[in-house]
Design a protein around this motif. Structure first.
Motif, mmCIF file in Angstrom:
data_model
loop_
_atom_site.group_PDB
_atom_site.id
_atom_site.type_symbol
_atom_site.label_atom_id
_atom_site.label_comp_id
_atom_site.label_asym_id
_atom_site.label_seq_id
_atom_site.Cartn_x
_atom_site.Cartn_y
_atom_site.Cartn_z
ATOM 1 N N ASN A 48 0.805 -1.222 0.000
ATOM 2 C CA ASN A 48 0.000 0.000 0.000
ATOM 3 C C ASN A 48 0.834 1.266 0.000
ATOM 4 O OD1 ASN A 48 -2.469 -1.496 0.197
ATOM 5 N ND2 ASN A 48 -2.065 -1.798 2.386
ATOM 6 N N ASN A 49 2.082 1.168 -0.449
ATOM 7 C CA ASN A 49 2.978 2.319 -0.496
ATOM 8 C C ASN A 49 3.112 3.001 0.869
ATOM 9 O OD1 ASN A 49 3.607 2.099 -3.258
ATOM 10 N ND2 ASN A 49 1.707 3.134 -3.818
ATOM 11 N N ASN A 50 3.122 2.183 1.941
ATOM 12 C CA ASN A 50 3.316 2.736 3.281
ATOM 13 C C ASN A 50 4.723 3.295 3.400
ATOM 14 O OD1 ASN A 50 0.748 1.847 4.068
ATOM 15 N ND2 ASN A 50 1.536 -0.166 4.626
ATOM 16 N N VAL A 51 4.841 4.431 4.055
ATOM 17 C CA VAL A 51 6.136 5.078 4.237
ATOM 18 C C VAL A 51 6.510 5.016 5.710
ATOM 19 C CG1 VAL A 51 7.455 7.213 4.030
ATOM 20 C CG2 VAL A 51 5.773 6.606 2.273
ATOM 21 N N LEU A 52 7.703 4.487 5.978
ATOM 22 C CA LEU A 52 8.228 4.432 7.336
ATOM 23 C C LEU A 52 9.532 5.212 7.391
ATOM 24 C CD1 LEU A 52 7.707 0.637 8.192
ATOM 25 C CD2 LEU A 52 6.309 2.563 8.958
ATOM 26 N N GLU A 53 9.737 5.913 8.485
ATOM 27 C CA GLU A 53 10.977 6.655 8.680
ATOM 28 C C GLU A 53 11.539 6.297 10.037
ATOM 29 O OE1 GLU A 53 12.313 11.284 9.401
ATOM 30 O OE2 GLU A 53 10.814 10.857 7.846
ATOM 31 N N GLY A 54 12.815 5.953 10.085
ATOM 32 C CA GLY A 54 13.416 5.600 11.354
ATOM 33 C C GLY A 54 14.862 5.193 11.200
ATOM 34 N N THR A 55 15.390 4.586 12.250
ATOM 35 C CA THR A 55 16.782 4.142 12.275
ATOM 36 C C THR A 55 16.866 2.700 11.798
ATOM 37 O OG1 THR A 55 17.248 5.600 14.153
ATOM 38 C CG2 THR A 55 18.820 3.830 13.724
ATOM 39 N N LEU A 56 17.732 2.443 10.832
ATOM 40 C CA LEU A 56 17.901 1.085 10.319
ATOM 41 C C LEU A 56 18.703 0.279 11.337
ATOM 42 C CD1 LEU A 56 17.501 -0.920 7.999
ATOM 43 C CD2 LEU A 56 19.640 -0.085 7.013
ATOM 44 N N PHE A 57 18.051 -0.697 11.973
ATOM 45 C CA PHE A 57 18.699 -1.501 13.005
ATOM 46 C C PHE A 57 19.546 -2.601 12.403
ATOM 47 C CE2 PHE A 57 18.677 -5.033 16.077
ATOM 48 C CZ PHE A 57 19.304 -4.394 17.141
ATOM 49 N N THR A 58 19.000 -3.281 11.370
ATOM 50 C CA THR A 58 19.767 -4.327 10.711
ATOM 51 C C THR A 58 19.207 -4.586 9.324
ATOM 52 O OG1 THR A 58 20.625 -6.601 10.897
ATOM 53 C CG2 THR A 58 18.378 -6.243 11.595
ATOM 54 N N ALA A 59 20.062 -5.086 8.434
ATOM 55 C CA ALA A 59 19.655 -5.580 7.122
ATOM 56 C C ALA A 59 20.266 -6.967 6.993
ATOM 57 C CB ALA A 59 20.153 -4.663 6.008
ATOM 58 N N CYS A 60 19.428 -7.992 6.971
ATOM 59 C CA CYS A 60 19.898 -9.373 7.081
ATOM 60 C C CYS A 60 19.654 -10.128 5.782
ATOM 61 C CB CYS A 60 19.197 -10.068 8.241
ATOM 62 S SG CYS A 60 19.649 -11.807 8.426
ATOM 63 N N ASN A 61 20.726 -10.607 5.146
ATOM 64 C CA ASN A 61 20.556 -11.370 3.913
ATOM 65 C C ASN A 61 20.372 -12.855 4.176
ATOM 66 O OD1 ASN A 61 23.125 -12.000 4.683
ATOM 67 N ND2 ASN A 61 24.142 -11.250 2.842
ATOM 68 N N ILE A 101 10.112 -3.943 -0.159
ATOM 69 C CA ILE A 101 10.729 -2.621 -0.237
ATOM 70 C C ILE A 101 10.612 -2.089 -1.656
ATOM 71 C CG2 ILE A 101 12.855 -1.305 0.026
ATOM 72 C CD1 ILE A 101 13.729 -3.348 2.128
ATOM 73 N N LEU A 102 9.864 -1.000 -1.813
ATOM 74 C CA LEU A 102 9.714 -0.373 -3.134
ATOM 75 C C LEU A 102 10.800 0.673 -3.369
ATOM 76 C CD1 LEU A 102 5.831 0.093 -3.212
ATOM 77 C CD2 LEU A 102 7.185 -1.785 -4.160
ATOM 78 N N SER A 103 11.121 1.447 -2.346
ATOM 79 C CA SER A 103 12.172 2.458 -2.477
ATOM 80 C C SER A 103 12.647 2.857 -1.090
ATOM 81 C CB SER A 103 11.653 3.699 -3.227
ATOM 82 O OG SER A 103 10.637 4.345 -2.467
ATOM 83 N N PHE A 104 13.853 3.423 -1.021
ATOM 84 C CA PHE A 104 14.339 3.948 0.248
ATOM 85 C C PHE A 104 15.342 5.053 -0.022
ATOM 86 C CE2 PHE A 104 17.649 0.875 -0.690
ATOM 87 C CZ PHE A 104 18.806 1.481 -0.230
#
Length: 228
Positions: A50-63, A98-101
């Motif tokens: 739904n094209n929700n937008v979140l703003e905050g601190t990136l805690f982790t990105a896990c592959n 994730i659509l964009s950041f």
């Protein structure tokens, strides 16, 4: 000088918007991706469906899990304030959503940090994979044990009798027979007359009969009488 260095670092990690297809998965999931390098930074992210937008601190990105964790709690009023004083409001987002950041601030990092986890403040500890695997194995064992406690193709009453016995004595299923103390068999229709045991197991038979007898007595008392 610090501001100049901060602006320079922003330029290095800034990234164009991601799209759902194309090279998005590489940009997001690889260890050298911009998101991985931005751990500890403030980001703005747009998510499907739904094209929700979140703003905050990136805690982790896990592959490994193919997901990120973002803390959307407001940034401290003082930009130099420690993130330890920041409350937590965490969201887990799969890479595929994730659509964009965009990176809107580097947040607090250790002096001369490496990209990713190493420079993030507060520090991010390594995941104890051995502990996670042990917990997973324990969960599987418990699930198997719980499944073994459920009779296959038996009546609700038979399962109730099994559960009643299992609360007091070691009990398991053998097809549609209830095995108690690895000696006493309670066969369909699970009445007092359907209890079987080899010679020498009389005491176990007495225990099983008492439990089943109490079950039927309690059930008869709980069953409402028909009529007035």
């Amino acid at each position: 000088m610090a501001d100049t260095k901060r602006q320079s670092m922003v330029g290095k990690v800034a990234t164009p918007n991601l799209k759902a297809g194309g090279g998005a998965s590489k940009d997001v999931g690889d260890a050298d991706s911009n998101l991985y390098k931005a751990v500890g930074s403030r980001i703005k992210i747009t998510c499907a469906p739904n094209n929700n937008v979140l703003e905050g601190t990136l805690f982790t990105a896990c592959n490994t899990t193919n997901a990120i964790a973002i803390n959307t709690a407001p940034a401290p009023p003082n930009p130099s304030a420690s993130l330890f004083s920041q409350p937590g409001d965490y969201h887990i987002i799969p890479f595929a959503h994730i659509l964009s950041f965009e990176i809107i601030g580097l947040g607090e990092r250790a002096p001369e940090p490496n990209a990713g986890f190493d420079g993030a403040i507060p520090s991010i500890a390594k995941v104890d994979m051995a502990a996670l695997m042990a917990r997973e194995e324990q969960t599987i064992r418990e699930m198997k044990k719980k499944d073994a406690q459920k009779g296959k193709g038996v009546s609700r009453e038979a399962q109730e009798i099994f559960d009643t016995l299992a609360r007091t004595l070691p009990t398991r299923w053998a097809d549609n027979q209830i095995v108690v103390n690895d000696a006493v068999l309670v066969q369909p229709p699970y009445t007092l007359d359907s209890i079987r045991a080899p010679a020498g197991k009389e005491q176990s038979v007495v225990q099983v009969k008492k439990i089943i007898e109490r079950y039927y007595q309690k059930k008869a008392t709980a069953t409402p009488r028909k009529g007035g």
